[in-house]
Design an enzyme around this catalytic site. Structure first.
Site, mmCIF file in Angstrom:
data_model
loop_
_atom_site.group_PDB
_atom_site.id
_atom_site.type_symbol
_atom_site.label_atom_id
_atom_site.label_comp_id
_atom_site.label_asym_id
_atom_site.label_seq_id
_atom_site.Cartn_x
_atom_site.Cartn_y
_atom_site.Cartn_z
ATOM 1 N N ASP A 73 0.797 -1.229 0.000
ATOM 2 C CA ASP A 73 0.000 0.000 0.000
ATOM 3 C C ASP A 73 0.829 1.279 0.000
ATOM 4 O O ASP A 73 0.367 2.329 0.420
ATOM 5 C CB ASP A 73 -0.917 0.002 1.232
ATOM 6 C CG ASP A 73 -0.159 -0.304 2.518
ATOM 7 O OD1 ASP A 73 1.058 -0.043 2.583
ATOM 8 O OD2 ASP A 73 -0.790 -0.814 3.470
ATOM 9 N N ARG A 132 3.154 7.855 9.734
ATOM 10 C CA ARG A 132 3.008 9.283 9.463
ATOM 11 C C ARG A 132 1.994 9.950 10.391
ATOM 12 O O ARG A 132 2.207 11.049 10.899
ATOM 13 C CB ARG A 132 2.581 9.483 7.997
ATOM 14 C CG ARG A 132 2.633 10.916 7.504
ATOM 15 C CD ARG A 132 2.167 10.966 6.061
ATOM 16 N NE ARG A 132 3.081 10.269 5.168
ATOM 17 C CZ ARG A 132 4.044 10.873 4.484
ATOM 18 N NH1 ARG A 132 4.226 12.167 4.606
ATOM 19 N NH2 ARG A 132 4.813 10.182 3.676
ATOM 20 N N HIS A 168 13.996 5.149 12.245
ATOM 21 C CA HIS A 168 13.630 5.373 10.853
ATOM 22 C C HIS A 168 14.393 6.585 10.320
ATOM 23 O O HIS A 168 14.733 7.505 11.061
ATOM 24 C CB HIS A 168 12.118 5.605 10.760
ATOM 25 C CG HIS A 168 11.563 5.457 9.390
ATOM 26 N ND1 HIS A 168 11.572 6.474 8.461
ATOM 27 C CD2 HIS A 168 10.961 4.401 8.776
ATOM 28 C CE1 HIS A 168 10.990 6.052 7.344
ATOM 29 N NE2 HIS A 168 10.621 4.804 7.507
#
Length: 387
Positions: free
Chosen positions: A104, A213, A243
């Site tokens: 996705d 996010r 990250h």
């Protein structure tokens, strides 16, 4: 598009841009390269360039085409436009029989959309995941729904994911339950046995992954404060691979840098990540794939999100969806750290995501359809037909 002659291999283009895509498409790419039925061409978009390049060779993936689409802090609209344009150029040059996308991501959506514009059929690996909330996770929920409108083959990891697709009107004959390829790859990597765990002590070991996010900003800073509280127990070792996103680092570094009991490490290559996961006692995550990997290794997971597109792990009892409140994070983590019975219930719940044979099932279905005397164009019959 007509079916290629049976003596000719199917020219399959696999499009990937992020580390999770590489992990989950690697078994498909390896299986295609190992036999005569497919001629795979792997295209990377560079969406996670640094993390991708450290692992692709380790996973036995031969990249033929590498794009460079990333710009510092670019907007999603700019990234999507650049991806569709550049992938469209590659597709016109290569003219594959098939495009394979996974999951996705923005790369997956752009790959499917560019293929649709070029009238090339799309196979969607890990199809049918849904939360039912269009912007949570953002933008993934919309991305996978849109790919579901484009794909010709929908390879769903679980029966529940397959039902999501048929409930949305995808014809039954286009939906296939295969298990998740992430399990194929995890078992392959652990069999290689060449990874090194990031844990360094015999304390209770907690592996944390954070990047989502919609969690960035104050919500993620709160998660950092919760991890600090857990570290101050004195009996845990927390490993958090940071990250590369500047927004993630801006949120977590002020809260956790220098905290005793917390090891902030650079992103681990997949062999080392698998070894670290295998050695941990507990997973705290807002990621997706690790919710599937952890049950395979009997590792309880606390999912730091308000929704999940992988409810099967929660329903099986292998994971708990606990939200993002710092107090809830500490409460649930301590319950598992301190209550052996609760821990054992989650650790022994089992894995609903597959048996390591997903790639074999995917290739078998594709080979059958391309060899059969049936059309394998953009769509089959039903509400998605272009006839």
């Amino acid at each position: 598009m007509s079916t290629p002659p049976s003596a000719m291999p199917v020219h399959a283009m696999l499009v990937l841009g992020t580390r999770p895509e590489a992990i989950k498409l690697a078994p498909v790419a390896r299986a295609m390269a190992a036999g005569p039925q497919f001629e795979p061409v792997v295209v990377t978009t560079g969406q996670h360039r640094e993390m991708l390049h450290q692992m692709l060779g380790m996973l036995g993936v031969d990249v033929r085409i590498a794009l460079d689409v990333m710009r510092t802090r670019q907007q999603l609209s700019d990234l999507t436009a650049r991806l569709v344009r550049e992938l469209g150029t590659v597709l016109r040059e290569q003219r594959p029989d098939l495009v394979v996308v996974q999951g996705d991501t923005t790369t997956a959506l752009a790959g499917a959309l560019a293929a649709f514009y070029e009238k090339i059929p799309v196979a969607h690996v890990e199809a049918g995941l849904r939360t039912g909330v269009i912007d949570n996770p953002f933008p993934e929920e919309l991305n996978r729904s849109l790919i579901g409108r484009i794909a010709r083959w929908h390879f769903a990891p679980t029966p529940a994911a397959a039902r999501h697709l048929t409930d949305e009107g995808v014809p039954d004959e286009q939906v296939f339950t295969t298990g998740n390829t992430v399990i194929d790859n995890l078992l392959w990597v652990l069999a290689e046995g060449s990874g090194t765990s990031a844990f360094r002590t015999d304390a209770k070991r907690i592996l944390v992954t954070l990047h989502r996010r919609e969690n960035q900003g104050e919500r993620m800073r709160g998660m950092g404060r919760a991890l600090t509280r857990l570290a101050r127990r004195g009996d845990v070792e927390i490993v958090l691979p940071l990250h590369k996103s500047p927004a993630v680092r801006d949120a977590l570094l002020p809260e956790l840098d220098g905290q005793q009991g917390v090891s902030l490490v650079e992103p681990l290559d997949y062999l080392d990540f698998a070894a670290t996961l295998a050695e941990c006692d507990l997973v705290l995550t807002d990621s997706g794939g690790i919710q599937e990997e952890a049950p395979s290794l009997a590792k309880p997971s606390l999912v730091l999100r308000t929704t999940t597109e992988r409810p099967e792990a929660v329903e099986a009892g292998a994971a708990r969806l606990i939200g993002t409140d710092p107090d809830a994070i500490v409460t649930w983590a301590e319950r598992l750290l301190d209550d052996p019975a609760e821990y054992r219930r989650m650790a022994t719940a089992g894995n609903p995501f597959g048996d390591g044979e997903a790639a074999r099932r995917i290739l078998g279905q594709l080979a059958e359809d391309f060899a059969a005397d049936v059309p394998v164009g953009l769509t089959a019959s039903g509400p998605y037909s272009t006839a």
